[in-house]
Design a protein around this motif. Structure first.
Motif, PDB file in Angstrom:
ATOM      1  N   GLY A  94       3.599  -5.125   7.675  1.00  0.00           N
ATOM      2  CA  GLY A  94       4.056  -4.439   6.268  1.00  0.00           C
ATOM      3  C   GLY A  94       3.688  -4.839   4.934  1.00  0.00           C
ATOM      4  N   PHE A  95       3.618  -6.112   4.746  1.00  0.00           N
ATOM      5  CA  PHE A  95       3.079  -6.672   3.638  1.00  0.00           C
ATOM      6  C   PHE A  95       1.901  -6.313   3.377  1.00  0.00           C
ATOM      7  N   THR A  96       0.722  -6.509   4.426  1.00  0.00           N
ATOM      8  CA  THR A  96      -0.549  -6.389   4.170  1.00  0.00           C
ATOM      9  C   THR A  96      -0.832  -4.606   3.873  1.00  0.00           C
ATOM     10  N   VAL A  97      -0.209  -3.757   4.615  1.00  0.00           N
ATOM     11  CA  VAL A  97      -0.434  -2.385   4.219  1.00  0.00           C
ATOM     12  C   VAL A  97      -0.259  -2.052   2.761  1.00  0.00           C
ATOM     13  N   GLU A 102      -2.163  -1.042  -2.717  1.00  0.00           N
ATOM     14  CA  GLU A 102      -1.970  -1.495  -4.142  1.00  0.00           C
ATOM     15  C   GLU A 102      -3.452  -1.836  -4.698  1.00  0.00           C
ATOM     16  N   ARG A 103      -4.154  -2.310  -3.730  1.00  0.00           N
ATOM     17  CA  ARG A 103      -5.684  -2.731  -4.334  1.00  0.00           C
ATOM     18  C   ARG A 103      -6.419  -1.568  -4.283  1.00  0.00           C
ATOM     19  N   LEU A 104      -6.149  -0.552  -3.539  1.00  0.00           N
ATOM     20  CA  LEU A 104      -7.085   0.805  -3.330  1.00  0.00           C
ATOM     21  C   LEU A 104      -6.605   1.541  -4.639  1.00  0.00           C
ATOM     22  N   ALA A 105      -5.264   1.515  -5.007  1.00  0.00           N
ATOM     23  CA  ALA A 105      -4.858   2.127  -6.188  1.00  0.00           C
ATOM     24  C   ALA A 105      -5.479   1.638  -7.415  1.00  0.00           C
ATOM     25  N   ARG A 106      -5.765   0.137  -7.623  1.00  0.00           N
ATOM     26  CA  ARG A 106      -6.191  -0.388  -8.528  1.00  0.00           C
ATOM     27  C   ARG A 106      -7.776  -0.145  -8.643  1.00  0.00           C
ATOM     28  N   ARG A 107      -8.272   0.054  -7.686  1.00  0.00           N
ATOM     29  CA  ARG A 107      -9.960   0.241  -7.593  1.00  0.00           C
ATOM     30  C   ARG A 107     -10.139   1.709  -8.001  1.00  0.00           C
ATOM     31  N   GLN A 108      -9.141   2.517  -7.856  1.00  0.00           N
ATOM     32  CA  GLN A 108      -9.568   4.108  -8.340  1.00  0.00           C
ATOM     33  C   GLN A 108      -9.275   4.320  -9.843  1.00  0.00           C
ATOM     34  N   GLY A 109      -8.904   3.148 -10.747  1.00  0.00           N
ATOM     35  CA  GLY A 109      -8.887   3.294 -11.976  1.00  0.00           C
ATOM     36  C   GLY A 109      -7.488   3.384 -12.494  1.00  0.00           C
ATOM     37  N   PRO A 110      -6.653   2.465 -12.295  1.00  0.00           N
ATOM     38  CA  PRO A 110      -5.121   2.629 -12.952  1.00  0.00           C
ATOM     39  C   PRO A 110      -5.290   2.494 -14.398  1.00  0.00           C
ATOM     40  N   ASN A 111      -4.135   2.954 -14.828  1.00  0.00           N
ATOM     41  CA  ASN A 111      -3.993   2.682 -16.286  1.00  0.00           C
ATOM     42  C   ASN A 111      -4.951   3.561 -17.275  1.00  0.00           C
ATOM     43  N   ARG A 112      -5.459   4.414 -16.820  1.00  0.00           N
ATOM     44  CA  ARG A 112      -6.308   5.324 -17.499  1.00  0.00           C
ATOM     45  C   ARG A 112      -5.714   6.717 -18.002  1.00  0.00           C
ATOM     46  N   PRO A 119      -6.416  12.031  -6.324  1.00  0.00           N
ATOM     47  CA  PRO A 119      -5.279  12.803  -5.386  1.00  0.00           C
ATOM     48  C   PRO A 119      -5.109  12.243  -3.910  1.00  0.00           C
ATOM     49  N   GLY A 120      -6.057  11.827  -3.376  1.00  0.00           N
ATOM     50  CA  GLY A 120      -6.176  11.308  -2.004  1.00  0.00           C
ATOM     51  C   GLY A 120      -5.300   9.808  -2.022  1.00  0.00           C
ATOM     52  N   VAL A 121      -5.853   9.001  -2.859  1.00  0.00           N
ATOM     53  CA  VAL A 121      -5.088   7.749  -2.892  1.00  0.00           C
ATOM     54  C   VAL A 121      -3.702   8.015  -3.526  1.00  0.00           C
ATOM     55  N   TYR A 122      -3.336   8.969  -4.458  1.00  0.00           N
ATOM     56  CA  TYR A 122      -2.082   8.996  -4.821  1.00  0.00           C
ATOM     57  C   TYR A 122      -1.145   9.596  -3.743  1.00  0.00           C
ATOM     58  N   GLU A 170       4.367   4.762 -12.035  1.00  0.00           N
ATOM     59  CA  GLU A 170       3.892   5.433 -13.169  1.00  0.00           C
ATOM     60  C   GLU A 170       2.802   5.071 -14.036  1.00  0.00           C
ATOM     61  N   GLU A 171       2.506   3.594 -14.061  1.00  0.00           N
ATOM     62  CA  GLU A 171       1.267   3.075 -14.579  1.00  0.00           C
ATOM     63  C   GLU A 171       0.300   3.635 -13.705  1.00  0.00           C
ATOM     64  N   HIS A 172       0.029   3.285 -12.375  1.00  0.00           N
ATOM     65  CA  HIS A 172      -1.011   3.977 -11.505  1.00  0.00           C
ATOM     66  C   HIS A 172      -1.196   5.618 -11.917  1.00  0.00           C
ATOM     67  N   TYR A 173      -0.240   6.250 -11.702  1.00  0.00           N
ATOM     68  CA  TYR A 173      -0.512   7.719 -11.731  1.00  0.00           C
ATOM     69  C   TYR A 173       0.618   8.386 -12.597  1.00  0.00           C
ATOM     70  N   PRO A 174       0.091   8.280 -14.231  1.00  0.00           N
ATOM     71  CA  PRO A 174       1.117   8.781 -15.049  1.00  0.00           C
ATOM     72  C   PRO A 174       1.439  10.184 -15.029  1.00  0.00           C
ATOM     73  N   HIS A 175       0.403  10.935 -14.639  1.00  0.00           N
ATOM     74  CA  HIS A 175       0.601  12.505 -14.526  1.00  0.00           C
ATOM     75  C   HIS A 175       1.103  12.886 -13.347  1.00  0.00           C
ATOM     76  N   ARG A 176       0.463  12.612 -12.193  1.00  0.00           N
ATOM     77  CA  ARG A 176       0.906  13.050 -10.747  1.00  0.00           C
ATOM     78  C   ARG A 176       2.496  12.680 -10.583  1.00  0.00           C
ATOM     79  N   PHE A 177       2.749  11.211 -10.672  1.00  0.00           N
ATOM     80  CA  PHE A 177       3.889  10.831 -10.642  1.00  0.00           C
ATOM     81  C   PHE A 177       5.337  11.398 -11.310  1.00  0.00           C
ATOM     82  N   ARG A 178       4.925  11.453 -12.585  1.00  0.00           N
ATOM     83  CA  ARG A 178       5.906  12.083 -13.478  1.00  0.00           C
ATOM     84  C   ARG A 178       6.366  13.606 -12.841  1.00  0.00           C
TER      85      ARG A 178
END
Length: 257
Positions: A94-97, A102-112, A119-122, A170-178
């Protein structure tokens, strides 16, 4: 002090606790920005409380689940050191998944500001939290029957923990998450309760495995949101939350004894 709670009563209490958690999900951005209380204070308080929950309740619960798994499988398998690691391997999974997501989300460009939202990563990332939330309320009625006060404290810890995870998503996906995230996460909590009411978990082995899987993901999310060096946090408020929750848990544990 033991309260005898019937199955029906535990379901209704679990529903009430699930509604509270859903409301905290929906109100998280407003709670973080309470007037006269800086966000770093509320987030740090929530983080301290969640960390206390991890060390004083979650880890012992996983260890207790390991004993339950051993008893459940004693008629089928002989106890071995490898078997005793089983429940912790599930928690590690569970920890690893969640770490991988989280790593995948950061690689896709968080905080931009949405420019790097994939969309797929979100949906993959949000989907993991939907399962996470569903597991919380799926097993909530069982938690209530095991100990009402512990279930209430668990709800408090998870509710404040949601405030931290809400900030990260919200930091990773400011538009979609809101637009969709909070509503879906709140709905997942109620869906988990419905599934628990229809097909309540009865197997000790299943409950222990689900608790371990949830526990591993909680560990990652708690430490990820509160510990980072780049986070503007307050150590003082972190300690207040930690000491307060630890004290309440100690008192309740003494009362249960």
């Amino acid at each position: 002090m033991d309260l005898q709670i019937s199955t029906t009563q535990s379901l209704w209490i679990a529903l009430g606790l699930g509604v509270v958690l859903a409301a905290l999900h929906l109100g998280a951005p407003h709670i973080r920005k309470l007037p006269l209380v800086p966000e770093r204070y509320t987030a740090s308080f929530a983080g301290g409380l969640a960390v206390a929950y991890v060390f004083l309740h979650l880890l012992p619960e996983i260890a207790e689940g390991n004993e339950a798994v051993g008893e459940a499988l004693s008629d089928v398998l002989d106890p071995t050191p490898l078997l005793e690691l089983g429940i912790f391997l599930v928690a590690l999974a569970g920890f690893t998944v969640f770490y991988g997501l989280e790593r995948l989300a950061r690689r896709q460009g968080p905080n931009r500001r949405g420019s790097g939202e994939s969309p797929g990563v979100y949906w993959l990332h949000l989907g993991s939290f939907l399962i996470y939330n569903g597991l919380i309320t799926y097993t909530m009625a069982l938690r209530v029957r095991t100990g009402l006060l512990f279930a209430v404290l668990f709800t408090v810890a998870m509710g404040l923990h949601f405030i931290l995870t809400d900030r990260g998503l919200e930091e990773h996906y400011p538009h979609r998450f809101r637009a969709t995230g909070r509503v879906l996460l709140a709905a997942a909590l109620l869906t988990g309760w419905v599934l628990g009411a229809i097909a309540a978990p009865t197997s000790t082995l299943l409950v222990s495995l689900l608790t371990a899987l949830l526990g591993g993901s909680i560990l990652l999310n708690v430490f990820k949101e509160e510990i980072p060096a780049d986070r503007d946090s307050s150590f003082g408020w972190f300690c207040v939350g930690l000491v307060l929750y630890a004290g309440l848990l100690t008192i309740i544990t003494a009362m249960q004894g």
